[in-house]
Design a protein around this motif. Structure first.
Motif, PDB file in Angstrom:
ATOM      1  N   VAL A   3      -9.081  -3.418   7.131  1.00 36.56           N
ATOM      2  CA  VAL A   3      -9.160  -2.938   5.743  1.00 36.56           C
ATOM      3  C   VAL A   3      -7.811  -2.999   5.047  1.00 36.56           C
ATOM      4  CG1 VAL A   3     -11.210  -1.526   6.079  1.00 36.56           C
ATOM      5  CG2 VAL A   3      -8.962  -0.488   6.338  1.00 36.56           C
ATOM      6  N   LEU A   4      -6.743  -3.030   5.806  1.00 37.83           N
ATOM      7  CA  LEU A   4      -5.385  -3.117   5.228  1.00 37.83           C
ATOM      8  C   LEU A   4      -4.736  -4.438   5.609  1.00 37.83           C
ATOM      9  CD1 LEU A   4      -4.238   0.498   6.194  1.00 37.83           C
ATOM     10  CD2 LEU A   4      -4.936  -0.274   3.927  1.00 37.83           C
ATOM     11  N   LYS A   5      -5.503  -5.526   5.625  1.00 34.60           N
ATOM     12  CA  LYS A   5      -4.986  -6.810   6.140  1.00 34.60           C
ATOM     13  C   LYS A   5      -3.832  -7.376   5.335  1.00 34.60           C
ATOM     14  CE  LYS A   5      -9.275  -8.669   4.676  1.00 34.60           C
ATOM     15  NZ  LYS A   5     -10.467  -8.628   5.433  1.00 34.60           N
ATOM     16  N   ASP A   6      -3.665  -6.976   4.101  1.00 32.92           N
ATOM     17  CA  ASP A   6      -2.532  -7.470   3.297  1.00 32.92           C
ATOM     18  C   ASP A   6      -1.263  -6.663   3.533  1.00 32.92           C
ATOM     19  OD1 ASP A   6      -4.188  -9.366   2.165  1.00 32.92           O
ATOM     20  OD2 ASP A   6      -4.748  -8.054   0.499  1.00 32.92           O
ATOM     21  N   PHE A   7      -1.384  -5.572   4.272  1.00 33.76           N
ATOM     22  CA  PHE A   7      -0.227  -4.710   4.529  1.00 33.76           C
ATOM     23  C   PHE A   7       0.709  -5.414   5.485  1.00 33.76           C
ATOM     24  CE2 PHE A   7       1.966  -1.147   6.649  1.00 33.76           C
ATOM     25  CZ  PHE A   7       2.496  -0.538   5.518  1.00 33.76           C
ATOM     26  N   GLU A   8       1.997  -5.421   5.200  1.00 30.66           N
ATOM     27  CA  GLU A   8       2.980  -6.101   6.064  1.00 30.66           C
ATOM     28  C   GLU A   8       3.501  -5.162   7.085  1.00 30.66           C
ATOM     29  OE1 GLU A   8       5.829  -7.601   3.275  1.00 30.66           O
ATOM     30  OE2 GLU A   8       4.624  -9.339   2.936  1.00 30.66           O
ATOM     31  N   GLN A  57      -7.758  -1.411  14.956  1.00 31.12           N
ATOM     32  CA  GLN A  57      -8.403  -2.654  14.554  1.00 31.12           C
ATOM     33  C   GLN A  57      -9.084  -2.508  13.196  1.00 31.12           C
ATOM     34  OE1 GLN A  57      -8.134  -5.617  16.297  1.00 31.12           O
ATOM     35  NE2 GLN A  57      -6.690  -4.376  17.458  1.00 31.12           N
ATOM     36  N   LYS A  58      -9.825  -1.419  13.025  1.00 32.85           N
ATOM     37  CA  LYS A  58     -10.514  -1.181  11.752  1.00 32.85           C
ATOM     38  C   LYS A  58      -9.517  -1.063  10.610  1.00 32.85           C
ATOM     39  CE  LYS A  58     -14.586   1.049  13.717  1.00 32.85           C
ATOM     40  NZ  LYS A  58     -15.499   2.165  13.670  1.00 32.85           N
ATOM     41  N   LEU A  59      -8.422  -0.335  10.846  1.00 32.51           N
ATOM     42  CA  LEU A  59      -7.412  -0.167   9.794  1.00 32.51           C
ATOM     43  C   LEU A  59      -6.721  -1.488   9.479  1.00 32.51           C
ATOM     44  CD1 LEU A  59      -5.938   3.282  10.864  1.00 32.51           C
ATOM     45  CD2 LEU A  59      -7.277   2.790   8.792  1.00 32.51           C
ATOM     46  N   MET A  60      -6.474  -2.296  10.502  1.00 30.38           N
ATOM     47  CA  MET A  60      -5.853  -3.602  10.246  1.00 30.38           C
ATOM     48  C   MET A  60      -6.773  -4.488   9.416  1.00 30.38           C
ATOM     49  SD  MET A  60      -3.518  -4.667  13.519  1.00 30.38           S
ATOM     50  CE  MET A  60      -4.786  -4.607  14.751  1.00 30.38           C
ATOM     51  N   TYR A  85       0.845  -1.185   0.000  1.00 25.53           N
ATOM     52  CA  TYR A  85       0.000   0.000   0.000  1.00 25.53           C
ATOM     53  C   TYR A  85       0.884   1.240   0.000  1.00 25.53           C
ATOM     54  CZ  TYR A  85      -3.915  -2.968   1.388  1.00 25.53           C
ATOM     55  OH  TYR A  85      -4.873  -3.925   1.440  1.00 25.53           O
ATOM     56  N   SER A  86       0.449   2.260  -0.693  1.00 27.15           N
ATOM     57  CA  SER A  86       1.196   3.509  -0.677  1.00 27.15           C
ATOM     58  C   SER A  86       0.726   4.350   0.500  1.00 27.15           C
ATOM     59  CB  SER A  86       0.985   4.272  -1.983  1.00 27.15           C
ATOM     60  OG  SER A  86      -0.344   4.764  -2.041  1.00 27.15           O
ATOM     61  N   HIS A  87       1.491   5.359   0.815  1.00 26.54           N
ATOM     62  CA  HIS A  87       1.139   6.267   1.905  1.00 26.54           C
ATOM     63  C   HIS A  87      -0.226   6.896   1.655  1.00 26.54           C
ATOM     64  CE1 HIS A  87       1.181  10.058   4.162  1.00 26.54           C
ATOM     65  NE2 HIS A  87       1.839   9.365   5.065  1.00 26.54           N
ATOM     66  N   SER A  88      -0.494   7.255   0.408  1.00 22.04           N
ATOM     67  CA  SER A  88      -1.778   7.902   0.086  1.00 22.04           C
ATOM     68  C   SER A  88      -2.947   6.937   0.289  1.00 22.04           C
ATOM     69  CB  SER A  88      -1.768   8.456  -1.336  1.00 22.04           C
ATOM     70  OG  SER A  88      -1.575   7.420  -2.270  1.00 22.04           O
ATOM     71  N   GLU A  89      -2.754   5.657  -0.018  1.00 23.60           N
ATOM     72  CA  GLU A  89      -3.828   4.688   0.187  1.00 23.60           C
ATOM     73  C   GLU A  89      -4.119   4.502   1.680  1.00 23.60           C
ATOM     74  OE1 GLU A  89      -3.668   1.417  -3.313  1.00 23.60           O
ATOM     75  OE2 GLU A  89      -1.840   1.598  -2.111  1.00 23.60           O
ATOM     76  N   ILE A  90      -3.074   4.474   2.493  1.00 28.00           N
ATOM     77  CA  ILE A  90      -3.250   4.337   3.939  1.00 28.00           C
ATOM     78  C   ILE A  90      -3.942   5.583   4.485  1.00 28.00           C
ATOM     79  CG2 ILE A  90      -2.059   4.114   6.159  1.00 28.00           C
ATOM     80  CD1 ILE A  90       0.103   2.496   4.618  1.00 28.00           C
ATOM     81  N   SER A  91      -3.492   6.751   4.038  1.00 30.01           N
ATOM     82  CA  SER A  91      -4.128   8.007   4.472  1.00 30.01           C
ATOM     83  C   SER A  91      -5.599   8.040   4.080  1.00 30.01           C
ATOM     84  CB  SER A  91      -3.407   9.205   3.868  1.00 30.01           C
ATOM     85  OG  SER A  91      -2.094   9.276   4.347  1.00 30.01           O
TER      86      SER A  91
END
Length: 165
Positions: free
Chosen positions: A160-165, A155-158, A103-109
């Motif tokens: 939606v971003l579950k593939d993020f390492e 928790q919510k971010l984890m 994920y890029s910084h913009s996607e996380i933001s």
């Protein structure tokens, strides 16, 4: 205790020390290295051992402390300093950042900005460096509520971003 008695006591402890070293390292080679380092320290600091005390506890303590010190040293060696103005200490795999990151910084933001205001605002304040108490005061909330909202935001971010390492 004479040197010979001391050495004999250490030799008799070898099976127990080896099992303990393996329980700490979960690797046979690392356990053998830890055992050797423990023996070296025990022999080097024999003068620190007080007669009529528990030699087993003394050597196990040496082993445990050696393991902890080695672990701390390895963590420090894998920590890199980012010289940017934010001065982050990065303790992660180098391949989790950069152009081919998941994920890029913009996607996380974007995902953070999609949170409800009641969760997003405390979370952003916390990641900006505000302390829980400061957030509670500024938002007129109880400190427990602030901690809960930040926790649930993570928790919510984890999720939606579950593939993020």
């Amino acid at each position: 205790m004479s040197q010979q008695e001391f050495n004999q006591a250490l030799i008799e402890l070898e099976p127990n020390l080896e099992r303990f070293a393996y329980s700490l390292t979960a690797n046979r080679e690392d356990a053998r290295d830890l055992l050797q380092e423990t023996y070296l320290k025990a022999l080097t600091y024999k003068d620190k051992f007080e007669d009529n005390t528990n030699i087993k506890a003394w050597t196990f303590t040496i082993m445990k402390n050696t393991f902890i010190n080695n672990y701390r040293k390895s963590v420090k060696q894998s920590t890199t300093f980012d010289g940017s103005t934010n001065q982050f200490l990065i303790n992660s795999k180098p391949d989790s950042f950069g152009p081919d990151a998941m994920y890029s910084h913009s996607e996380i933001s974007k995902k953070i900005n999609e949170l409800d205001d009641e969760f997003r605002i405390p979370f952003q304040m916390h990641t900006s460096g505000y302390k829980y108490k400061e957030i509670a005061e500024k938002l007129n909330l109880k400190i427990g509520t602030v901690k809960s909202r930040i926790f649930f935001s993570r928790q919510k971010l984890m999720n939606v971003l579950k593939d993020f390492e």
